[in-house]
Design a protein around this motif. Structure first.
Motif, PDB file in Angstrom:
ATOM      1  N   TYR A   1       0.870  -1.176   0.000  1.00  0.00           N
ATOM      2  CA  TYR A   1       0.000   0.000   0.000  1.00  0.00           C
ATOM      3  C   TYR A   1       0.907   1.226   0.000  1.00  0.00           C
ATOM      4  O   TYR A   1       1.676   1.436   0.927  1.00  0.00           O
ATOM      5  CB  TYR A   1      -0.887  -0.025   1.256  1.00  0.00           C
ATOM      6  CG  TYR A   1      -1.768   1.195   1.411  1.00  0.00           C
ATOM      7  CD1 TYR A   1      -2.901   1.355   0.610  1.00  0.00           C
ATOM      8  CD2 TYR A   1      -1.475   2.172   2.351  1.00  0.00           C
ATOM      9  CE1 TYR A   1      -3.719   2.467   0.755  1.00  0.00           C
ATOM     10  CE2 TYR A   1      -2.281   3.284   2.506  1.00  0.00           C
ATOM     11  CZ  TYR A   1      -3.401   3.430   1.702  1.00  0.00           C
ATOM     12  OH  TYR A   1      -4.206   4.534   1.845  1.00  0.00           O
ATOM     13  N   TYR A   2       0.816   2.021  -1.066  1.00  0.00           N
ATOM     14  CA  TYR A   2       1.767   3.096  -1.340  1.00  0.00           C
ATOM     15  C   TYR A   2       3.192   2.527  -1.321  1.00  0.00           C
ATOM     16  O   TYR A   2       4.083   3.004  -0.621  1.00  0.00           O
ATOM     17  CB  TYR A   2       1.576   4.282  -0.385  1.00  0.00           C
ATOM     18  CG  TYR A   2       0.310   5.037  -0.722  1.00  0.00           C
ATOM     19  CD1 TYR A   2       0.210   5.752  -1.910  1.00  0.00           C
ATOM     20  CD2 TYR A   2      -0.798   4.983   0.103  1.00  0.00           C
ATOM     21  CE1 TYR A   2      -0.964   6.408  -2.259  1.00  0.00           C
ATOM     22  CE2 TYR A   2      -1.990   5.633  -0.235  1.00  0.00           C
ATOM     23  CZ  TYR A   2      -2.062   6.349  -1.420  1.00  0.00           C
ATOM     24  OH  TYR A   2      -3.224   6.985  -1.768  1.00  0.00           O
TER      25      TYR A   2
ATOM     26  N   SER B   1      -3.429   0.455  -3.811  1.00  0.00           N
ATOM     27  CA  SER B   1      -4.355   1.577  -4.009  1.00  0.00           C
ATOM     28  C   SER B   1      -4.759   1.713  -5.475  1.00  0.00           C
ATOM     29  O   SER B   1      -5.892   2.105  -5.776  1.00  0.00           O
ATOM     30  CB  SER B   1      -3.741   2.881  -3.497  1.00  0.00           C
ATOM     31  OG  SER B   1      -2.590   3.235  -4.244  1.00  0.00           O
TER      32      SER B   1
ATOM     33  N   TYR C   1      -7.348  -1.049  -6.158  1.00  0.00           N
ATOM     34  CA  TYR C   1      -8.625  -0.663  -5.555  1.00  0.00           C
ATOM     35  C   TYR C   1      -9.302   0.431  -6.375  1.00  0.00           C
ATOM     36  O   TYR C   1     -10.514   0.381  -6.620  1.00  0.00           O
ATOM     37  CB  TYR C   1      -8.387  -0.185  -4.127  1.00  0.00           C
ATOM     38  CG  TYR C   1      -9.652   0.250  -3.405  1.00  0.00           C
ATOM     39  CD1 TYR C   1     -10.554  -0.683  -2.937  1.00  0.00           C
ATOM     40  CD2 TYR C   1      -9.917   1.604  -3.199  1.00  0.00           C
ATOM     41  CE1 TYR C   1     -11.715  -0.293  -2.283  1.00  0.00           C
ATOM     42  CE2 TYR C   1     -11.071   2.008  -2.540  1.00  0.00           C
ATOM     43  CZ  TYR C   1     -11.958   1.054  -2.081  1.00  0.00           C
ATOM     44  OH  TYR C   1     -13.109   1.447  -1.438  1.00  0.00           O
TER      45      TYR C   1
ATOM     46  N   LEU D   1      -9.139   6.495  -0.837  1.00  0.00           N
ATOM     47  CA  LEU D   1      -8.087   5.480  -0.926  1.00  0.00           C
ATOM     48  C   LEU D   1      -7.388   5.225   0.410  1.00  0.00           C
ATOM     49  O   LEU D   1      -6.363   4.550   0.439  1.00  0.00           O
ATOM     50  CB  LEU D   1      -7.044   5.894  -1.976  1.00  0.00           C
ATOM     51  CG  LEU D   1      -7.551   6.013  -3.419  1.00  0.00           C
ATOM     52  CD1 LEU D   1      -6.428   6.512  -4.318  1.00  0.00           C
ATOM     53  CD2 LEU D   1      -8.079   4.678  -3.910  1.00  0.00           C
ATOM     54  N   ARG D   2      -7.948   5.738   1.492  1.00  0.00           N
ATOM     55  CA  ARG D   2      -7.322   5.510   2.786  1.00  0.00           C
ATOM     56  C   ARG D   2      -7.376   4.031   3.153  1.00  0.00           C
ATOM     57  O   ARG D   2      -8.352   3.341   2.857  1.00  0.00           O
ATOM     58  CB  ARG D   2      -7.998   6.346   3.872  1.00  0.00           C
ATOM     59  CG  ARG D   2      -7.663   7.839   3.799  1.00  0.00           C
ATOM     60  CD  ARG D   2      -8.420   8.630   4.829  1.00  0.00           C
ATOM     61  NE  ARG D   2      -9.860   8.587   4.575  1.00  0.00           N
ATOM     62  CZ  ARG D   2     -10.765   9.189   5.339  1.00  0.00           C
ATOM     63  NH1 ARG D   2     -10.378   9.867   6.413  1.00  0.00           N
ATOM     64  NH2 ARG D   2     -12.055   9.103   5.051  1.00  0.00           N
ATOM     65  N   PHE D   3      -6.321   3.556   3.792  1.00  0.00           N
ATOM     66  CA  PHE D   3      -6.189   2.143   4.118  1.00  0.00           C
ATOM     67  C   PHE D   3      -7.371   1.658   4.956  1.00  0.00           C
ATOM     68  O   PHE D   3      -7.962   0.604   4.662  1.00  0.00           O
ATOM     69  CB  PHE D   3      -4.872   1.906   4.862  1.00  0.00           C
ATOM     70  CG  PHE D   3      -4.518   0.460   5.041  1.00  0.00           C
ATOM     71  CD1 PHE D   3      -3.871  -0.238   4.037  1.00  0.00           C
ATOM     72  CD2 PHE D   3      -4.833  -0.201   6.218  1.00  0.00           C
ATOM     73  CE1 PHE D   3      -3.530  -1.575   4.195  1.00  0.00           C
ATOM     74  CE2 PHE D   3      -4.495  -1.547   6.391  1.00  0.00           C
ATOM     75  CZ  PHE D   3      -3.851  -2.226   5.372  1.00  0.00           C
TER      76      PHE D   3
ATOM     77  N   ILE E   1     -10.555   1.223   2.930  1.00  0.00           N
ATOM     78  CA  ILE E   1     -10.546   0.017   2.088  1.00  0.00           C
ATOM     79  C   ILE E   1     -10.820  -1.216   2.948  1.00  0.00           C
ATOM     80  O   ILE E   1     -11.596  -2.099   2.567  1.00  0.00           O
ATOM     81  CB  ILE E   1      -9.185  -0.125   1.364  1.00  0.00           C
ATOM     82  CG1 ILE E   1      -8.949   1.081   0.444  1.00  0.00           C
ATOM     83  CG2 ILE E   1      -9.149  -1.416   0.546  1.00  0.00           C
ATOM     84  CD1 ILE E   1      -7.571   1.119  -0.201  1.00  0.00           C
TER      85      ILE E   1
END
Length: 203
Positions: free
Chosen positions: A121-122, A150, A153, A168-170, A173
């Protein structure tokens, strides 16, 4: 096709630059049935000056998270940990008493990931941080293929909300897929939660 050629050329060039041929395995063909999900905890968000405090990883094979095959290592750092960063990652100076020298830690990490595709993630940030150590150590950057959670998603969600703003915040999601939290915030737990998202997005 052009992108593929550029990637192949870069991989060949980097292989020639590799200082330690014991790590030639990084350039082998990856196994399509296996990926490694990674996460780092750092002293800050600037790959040019900040340092890695810990690296966590877990393997995903044949659509299963192999919790028996996790990786975690703490790295010695050269400067005092900022109080604000401790609030984020929870790593205190006392937690690094038995940390490993960065070269040893990075070599262990590279042996764990091998030539597998990396998922995160990132992920770009994590890889930039790791490359800060691999460049002086081996003369190369990570040659592994990479999969950004991300982006997966976003691509899956944009078809449902073509003109909407996608969060798109963890945590968002995780909630949207009704996935359980692993509790303590650390590199390994974050990697496992990211692996859960990856399986949701790819199945």
């Amino acid at each position: 096709m052009f992108t593929s050629l550029v990637r192949s050329f870069k991989k060949y060039r980097d292989f020639k630059r590799l200082k330690d041929k014991d790590f030639a395995f990084l350039f082998c063909e990856s196994n399509d049935d296996e990926v490694v999900v990674i996460d780092t905890e750092t002293t800050g968000l600037d790959p040019k000056k900040d340092e890695i405090l810990s690296i966590g990883a877990v393997k995903v094979k044949n659509n299963k998270i192999l919790t028996s095959q996790t990786f975690e290592v703490y790295l010695k750092n050269s400067k005092e940990i900022d109080a604000k960063s401790i609030e984020i990652h929870g790593i205190r100076p006392c937690d690094l008493v038995n940390a490993k020298e960065s070269d040893e830690a990075i070599k262990e990490f590279l042996k764990f990931i091998g030539s597998s595709k990396l998922v995160g993630y990132y992920l770009e940030f994590d890889v930039a941080m790791i490359n800060r150590y691999t460049r002086p150590l081996l003369g190369i950057e990570l040659p592994n293929e990479m999969v950004e959670i991300s982006e997966l998603y976003f691509d899956k969600t944009i078809t449902l909300i073509p003109q909407g703003n996608i969060d798109l915040r963890f945590d968002t999601i995780m909630q949207n897929y009704d996935l359980p939290s692993m509790g303590a915030h650390n590199a390994v737990n974050d990697a496992i939660m990211t692996a859960m998202i990856y399986l949701k997005l790819t199945n």
